[in-house]
Structure formats: structure tokens, C-alpha cells
Design an enzyme around this catalytic site. Structure first.
Site, PDB file in Angstrom:
ATOM      1  N   SER A   8     -45.638  17.289  19.798  1.00  0.00           N
ATOM      2  CA  SER A   8     -46.530  16.349  20.472  1.00  0.00           C
ATOM      3  C   SER A   8     -47.694  17.108  21.088  1.00  0.00           C
ATOM      4  O   SER A   8     -47.516  17.951  21.970  1.00  0.00           O
ATOM      5  CB  SER A   8     -45.779  15.586  21.557  1.00  0.00           C
ATOM      6  OG  SER A   8     -46.728  14.869  22.316  1.00  0.00           O
ATOM      7  N   HIS A  33     -47.767  14.907  16.162  1.00  0.00           N
ATOM      8  CA  HIS A  33     -47.504  13.662  16.906  1.00  0.00           C
ATOM      9  C   HIS A  33     -48.611  13.497  17.946  1.00  0.00           C
ATOM     10  O   HIS A  33     -48.797  14.350  18.817  1.00  0.00           O
ATOM     11  CB  HIS A  33     -46.136  13.743  17.561  1.00  0.00           C
ATOM     12  CG  HIS A  33     -45.720  12.479  18.253  1.00  0.00           C
ATOM     13  ND1 HIS A  33     -45.152  11.409  17.581  1.00  0.00           N
ATOM     14  CD2 HIS A  33     -45.796  12.100  19.552  1.00  0.00           C
ATOM     15  CE1 HIS A  33     -44.899  10.435  18.441  1.00  0.00           C
ATOM     16  NE2 HIS A  33     -45.285  10.819  19.651  1.00  0.00           N
ATOM     17  N   ASP A  35     -50.197  11.156  20.889  1.00  0.00           N
ATOM     18  CA  ASP A  35     -49.872  10.101  21.850  1.00  0.00           C
ATOM     19  C   ASP A  35     -51.138   9.503  22.447  1.00  0.00           C
ATOM     20  O   ASP A  35     -51.833  10.160  23.217  1.00  0.00           O
ATOM     21  CB  ASP A  35     -49.034  10.692  22.989  1.00  0.00           C
ATOM     22  CG  ASP A  35     -47.633  11.055  22.546  1.00  0.00           C
ATOM     23  OD1 ASP A  35     -46.956  10.179  21.971  1.00  0.00           O
ATOM     24  OD2 ASP A  35     -47.214  12.201  22.774  1.00  0.00           O
ATOM     25  N   MET A  37     -52.588   6.831  24.998  1.00  0.00           N
ATOM     26  CA  MET A  37     -52.160   6.030  26.167  1.00  0.00           C
ATOM     27  C   MET A  37     -53.370   5.399  26.826  1.00  0.00           C
ATOM     28  O   MET A  37     -54.397   6.058  26.986  1.00  0.00           O
ATOM     29  CB  MET A  37     -51.471   6.939  27.179  1.00  0.00           C
ATOM     30  CG  MET A  37     -50.307   7.717  26.619  1.00  0.00           C
ATOM     31  SD  MET A  37     -49.576   8.751  27.904  1.00  0.00           S
ATOM     32  CE  MET A  37     -48.304   9.588  26.958  1.00  0.00           C
ATOM     33  N   HIS A  66     -48.969   7.661  17.780  1.00  0.00           N
ATOM     34  CA  HIS A  66     -48.103   6.811  18.595  1.00  0.00           C
ATOM     35  C   HIS A  66     -48.972   6.087  19.616  1.00  0.00           C
ATOM     36  O   HIS A  66     -49.454   6.702  20.573  1.00  0.00           O
ATOM     37  CB  HIS A  66     -47.058   7.720  19.274  1.00  0.00           C
ATOM     38  CG  HIS A  66     -46.147   7.015  20.220  1.00  0.00           C
ATOM     39  ND1 HIS A  66     -45.337   7.696  21.113  1.00  0.00           N
ATOM     40  CD2 HIS A  66     -45.882   5.701  20.428  1.00  0.00           C
ATOM     41  CE1 HIS A  66     -44.627   6.840  21.824  1.00  0.00           C
ATOM     42  NE2 HIS A  66     -44.952   5.614  21.432  1.00  0.00           N
ATOM     43  N   MET A  68     -49.561   3.868  22.629  1.00  0.00           N
ATOM     44  CA  MET A  68     -48.977   3.257  23.831  1.00  0.00           C
ATOM     45  C   MET A  68     -50.094   2.479  24.509  1.00  0.00           C
ATOM     46  O   MET A  68     -50.595   2.852  25.576  1.00  0.00           O
ATOM     47  CB  MET A  68     -48.399   4.354  24.741  1.00  0.00           C
ATOM     48  CG  MET A  68     -47.084   4.907  24.197  1.00  0.00           C
ATOM     49  SD  MET A  68     -46.693   6.543  24.843  1.00  0.00           S
ATOM     50  CE  MET A  68     -47.594   7.547  23.676  1.00  0.00           C
ATOM     51  N   MET A 137     -37.719   5.539  21.931  1.00  0.00           N
ATOM     52  CA  MET A 137     -38.151   6.308  23.099  1.00  0.00           C
ATOM     53  C   MET A 137     -36.918   6.780  23.859  1.00  0.00           C
ATOM     54  O   MET A 137     -36.095   5.958  24.284  1.00  0.00           O
ATOM     55  CB  MET A 137     -39.035   5.462  24.015  1.00  0.00           C
ATOM     56  CG  MET A 137     -40.389   5.076  23.428  1.00  0.00           C
ATOM     57  SD  MET A 137     -41.349   6.449  22.757  1.00  0.00           S
ATOM     58  CE  MET A 137     -41.480   7.534  24.178  1.00  0.00           C
ATOM     59  N   GLY A 142     -45.169   7.566  28.701  1.00  0.00           N
ATOM     60  CA  GLY A 142     -46.264   7.776  29.637  1.00  0.00           C
ATOM     61  C   GLY A 142     -46.517   9.233  29.948  1.00  0.00           C
ATOM     62  O   GLY A 142     -47.649   9.610  30.237  1.00  0.00           O
ATOM     63  N   PHE A 143     -45.494  10.041  29.863  1.00  0.00           N
ATOM     64  CA  PHE A 143     -45.644  11.451  30.260  1.00  0.00           C
ATOM     65  C   PHE A 143     -44.792  12.350  29.372  1.00  0.00           C
ATOM     66  O   PHE A 143     -43.727  11.940  28.915  1.00  0.00           O
ATOM     67  CB  PHE A 143     -45.217  11.640  31.724  1.00  0.00           C
ATOM     68  CG  PHE A 143     -45.979  10.747  32.666  1.00  0.00           C
ATOM     69  CD1 PHE A 143     -47.210  11.144  33.171  1.00  0.00           C
ATOM     70  CD2 PHE A 143     -45.474   9.500  33.010  1.00  0.00           C
ATOM     71  CE1 PHE A 143     -47.929  10.307  34.009  1.00  0.00           C
ATOM     72  CE2 PHE A 143     -46.188   8.651  33.857  1.00  0.00           C
ATOM     73  CZ  PHE A 143     -47.423   9.055  34.364  1.00  0.00           C
ATOM     74  N   GLY A 144     -45.280  13.568  29.185  1.00  0.00           N
ATOM     75  CA  GLY A 144     -44.466  14.582  28.533  1.00  0.00           C
ATOM     76  C   GLY A 144     -43.543  15.220  29.564  1.00  0.00           C
ATOM     77  O   GLY A 144     -43.673  14.983  30.764  1.00  0.00           O
ATOM     78  N   GLY A 145     -42.606  15.999  29.082  1.00  0.00           N
ATOM     79  CA  GLY A 145     -41.777  16.805  29.966  1.00  0.00           C
ATOM     80  C   GLY A 145     -40.766  16.044  30.801  1.00  0.00           C
ATOM     81  O   GLY A 145     -40.300  16.552  31.819  1.00  0.00           O
ATOM     82  N   ASP A 175     -38.261  10.279  20.457  1.00  0.00           N
ATOM     83  CA  ASP A 175     -39.439  10.763  21.188  1.00  0.00           C
ATOM     84  C   ASP A 175     -39.181  10.840  22.693  1.00  0.00           C
ATOM     85  O   ASP A 175     -38.993   9.819  23.356  1.00  0.00           O
ATOM     86  CB  ASP A 175     -40.617   9.815  20.903  1.00  0.00           C
ATOM     87  CG  ASP A 175     -41.929  10.357  21.455  1.00  0.00           C
ATOM     88  OD1 ASP A 175     -41.966  11.515  21.899  1.00  0.00           O
ATOM     89  OD2 ASP A 175     -42.915   9.591  21.425  1.00  0.00           O
ATOM     90  N   GLY A 176     -39.179  12.070  23.202  1.00  0.00           N
ATOM     91  CA  GLY A 176     -39.088  12.296  24.642  1.00  0.00           C
ATOM     92  C   GLY A 176     -37.910  13.164  25.024  1.00  0.00           C
ATOM     93  O   GLY A 176     -36.764  12.819  24.729  1.00  0.00           O
ATOM     94  N   GLY A 177     -38.202  14.307  25.624  1.00  0.00           N
ATOM     95  CA  GLY A 177     -37.126  15.163  26.135  1.00  0.00           C
ATOM     96  C   GLY A 177     -36.284  15.819  25.057  1.00  0.00           C
ATOM     97  O   GLY A 177     -35.152  16.221  25.309  1.00  0.00           O
ATOM     98  N   GLY A 197     -42.574  18.016  22.332  1.00  0.00           N
ATOM     99  CA  GLY A 197     -43.803  18.424  23.002  1.00  0.00           C
ATOM    100  C   GLY A 197     -43.588  19.669  23.817  1.00  0.00           C
ATOM    101  O   GLY A 197     -43.908  20.793  23.389  1.00  0.00           O
ATOM    102  N   SER A 198     -43.006  19.500  25.008  1.00  0.00           N
ATOM    103  CA  SER A 198     -42.782  20.644  25.905  1.00  0.00           C
ATOM    104  C   SER A 198     -41.956  21.731  25.239  1.00  0.00           C
ATOM    105  O   SER A 198     -42.237  22.918  25.420  1.00  0.00           O
ATOM    106  CB  SER A 198     -42.047  20.198  27.166  1.00  0.00           C
ATOM    107  OG  SER A 198     -42.594  19.013  27.642  1.00  0.00           O
TER     108      SER A 198
HETATM  109  C1  DX5 Z   1     -44.122  10.136  25.940  1.00  0.00           C
HETATM  110  C2  DX5 Z   1     -44.741  10.549  24.615  1.00  0.00           C
HETATM  111  C3  DX5 Z   1     -44.048  11.691  23.989  1.00  0.00           C
HETATM  112  C4  DX5 Z   1     -44.203  12.982  24.754  1.00  0.00           C
HETATM  113  C5  DX5 Z   1     -43.060  13.897  24.414  1.00  0.00           C
HETATM  114  O1  DX5 Z   1     -44.740   9.011  26.397  1.00  0.00           O
HETATM  115  O2  DX5 Z   1     -44.675   9.460  23.719  1.00  0.00           O
HETATM  116  O3  DX5 Z   1     -44.443  11.870  22.641  1.00  0.00           O
HETATM  117  O4  DX5 Z   1     -45.422  13.626  24.471  1.00  0.00           O
HETATM  118  O5  DX5 Z   1     -43.126  15.015  25.228  1.00  0.00           O
HETATM  119  P1  DX5 Z   1     -41.842  15.902  25.545  1.00  0.00           P
HETATM  120  O6  DX5 Z   1     -41.351  16.404  24.220  1.00  0.00           O
HETATM  121  O7  DX5 Z   1     -42.399  16.959  26.416  1.00  0.00           O
HETATM  122  O8  DX5 Z   1     -40.834  15.031  26.228  1.00  0.00           O
HETATM  123 ZN    ZN Z   2     -44.984   9.887  21.530  1.00  0.00          ZN
END
Ligand code: DX5
Ligand code: ZN
Length: 216
Positions: A8, A33, A35, A37, A66, A68, A137, A142-145, A175-177, A197-198
Site C-alpha cells: 500500500s 495498492h 488508497d 480517501m 481502493h 474510500m 477490510m 482510513g489509516f495505515g498501521g 486489507d489492513g494490519g 503497507g506498514s
Molecule cells: C486502510 C487502507 C489500507 C492501508 C493498509 O484504510 O485501505 O490499504 O493502507 O495499511 P497497513 O498495511 O499499514 O495496515
Molecule cells: Zn486499501
């Protein structure tokens, strides 16, 4: 099916975007990927068309976009023109999801639908034939990490069952974590595409992190 890793770009260094794109190009990762938003559907604003246009110039792997955003129908053709290969909308953001997915395919892209953690997989029963990818999801978008929601393992299995029963070949994306701690359990549960992502960009050596996650 091979398991795909989609870094991501939200976790990349936006001041060194070209460098980070080349890293992904040269790595064992499979998709980009991206994102998008809007600060309305989710409580954060990320990036939009001009940034994607610049990314597309350098990216040598498929763009997995993606969205959002509320009412994504307004922008489907713009994302097609920008070079999106997969375009994912949120089920919760579409009043006429069946039509939206059909339009995405008509524009030549793979049609993806994302489900927030609270949205049951059964809500897709009547659109299953219109879907090329389901994005589950595993955090509230909304946020990474953010921290991975454990319930996603069950949900992934249930989604896979539902798709198999409908003879659907749609990808299941998580997607996420996602990271080395949950990768293999997710694959076992039926995931095809894992967004990271992270766990990619914050790793001291992203190349090895990708190789380790993919089990290469
Ligand atoms: C969250 C995004 C994800 C996010 C994933 O809203 O849709 O794609 O960037 O980031 P990590 O892998 O850090 O959870
Ligand atoms: Zn995403």
C-alpha cells in the site's frame, strides 16, 4: 492460485515516491495498492488523480485502486483513464452496487468491492457474478498501521465458501494490519491478495520483508 502481495503506497515516503515505486517494481511484490480517501466516507484524506497519474508513469505492475469515497460512480471513467487495473468501491458507499460493478467492467477494469469490518459477506450474495475481487477490510478503513481485527480469519473462510458455492473465481483480498504474523493463516483461510503497507515500507529491508511474507 499464487498469493499476491500488494504494497500500500499510503505507507510510502511521498517525498520519495519515485524511489519507492522503483523499489516495488524491482521487488517480488505483485500489485500497487492505491488508497484514495475523501475525508467523508473515511475520516482521512489521502491522495487523488494527479498523484495516481504520476505513479502510473513509473509503475510496472498492476494498479489496484481502493476507493474510500462516497458516490464513486462520479469518477469511474477517470480512474480507467488513469490506468487502474482493479477498481474497488465500498459496498457501503454505493446505492446501486450491481450497476456500479457492471460499469467498472464495461470500462475494462476488474471490478472490486470492499467490505468494512461490520458488513457481512452475505451482503454480496446477489452481486457475486459481477465481482472480480472482494476486499475484506481487516481494520476500519482510513489509516495505515492499524491493528488487525482477528475476526477476519473467520470472515475470509466464509467469503471463500460463498464464492466457491457460486463458482466464482473472484480474488479475496485482505486489507489492513497484514504482516508476517498473520500472512500464512490468512492464506490458509483463503486469501489470494494481501495488502501490506506498514509491513512493507516500514521494514528495514522492504525487499526481504516481501520475500519473507510471500514465503519465497
Ligand atoms: C486502510 C487502507 C489500507 C492501508 C493498509 O484504510 O485501505 O490499504 O493502507 O495499511 P497497513 O498495511 O499499514 O495496515
Ligand atoms: Zn486499501
Amino acid at each position: 492460485m499464487e498469493h499476491l502481495l500488494a504494497p500500500s503506497i499510503l505507507a510510502a515516503d511521498f517525498a520519495n515516491l519515485e524511489r519507492d515505486i522503483h523499489m516495488v517494481n524491482a521487488s517480488q511484490a505483485d500489485w500497487f495498492h492505491l488508497d484514495v480517501m475523501d475525508g467523508v466516507f473515511v475520516p482521512n484524506i489521502s491522495f487523488g488523480m494527479p498523484v495516481i497519474k504520476s505513479i502510473a508513469k513509473h509503475a510496472k505492475k498492476p494498479l489496484d485502486v481502493h476507493l474510500m469515497i462516497v458516490d464513486p460512480d462520479r469518477y469511474l471513467s477517470e480512474f480507467a483513464d488513469l490506468g487502474a487495473d482493479v477498481l474497488t468501491v465500498h459496498a457501503e458507499a454505493c446505492s446501486h452496487l450491481h450497476r456500479t460493478l457492471g460499469q467498472i467492467r464495461d470500462l475494462g477494469m476488474k471490478a472490486g468491492v470492499a467490505l468494512n469490518p461490520h458488513t457481512p459477506v452475505e451482503s454480496l450474495v446477489d452481486v457475486v457474478d459481477e465481482i472480480d475481487l472482494v476486499c475484506l477490510m481487516s481494520v476500519n478503513p482510513g489509516f495505515g498501521g492499524q491493528r488487525f481485527i482477528e475476526r477476519t480469519f473467520q470472515k475470509t473462510k466464509a467469503m471463500r465458501r460463498l464464492l466457491d458455492q457460486a463458482n466464482s473465481k473472484a480474488y479475496v483480498e485482505i486489507d489492513g494490519g497484514v504482516g508476517p504474523d498473520n500472512w500464512s493463516d490468512l492464506v490458509e483461510a483463503g486469501a489470494d491478495v494481501l495488502v501490506a503497507g506498514s509491513s512493507t515500507f516500514n521494514a528495514s529491508d522492504p525487499h526481504s520483508a516481501i520475500i519473507e511474507m510471500k514465503g519465497l
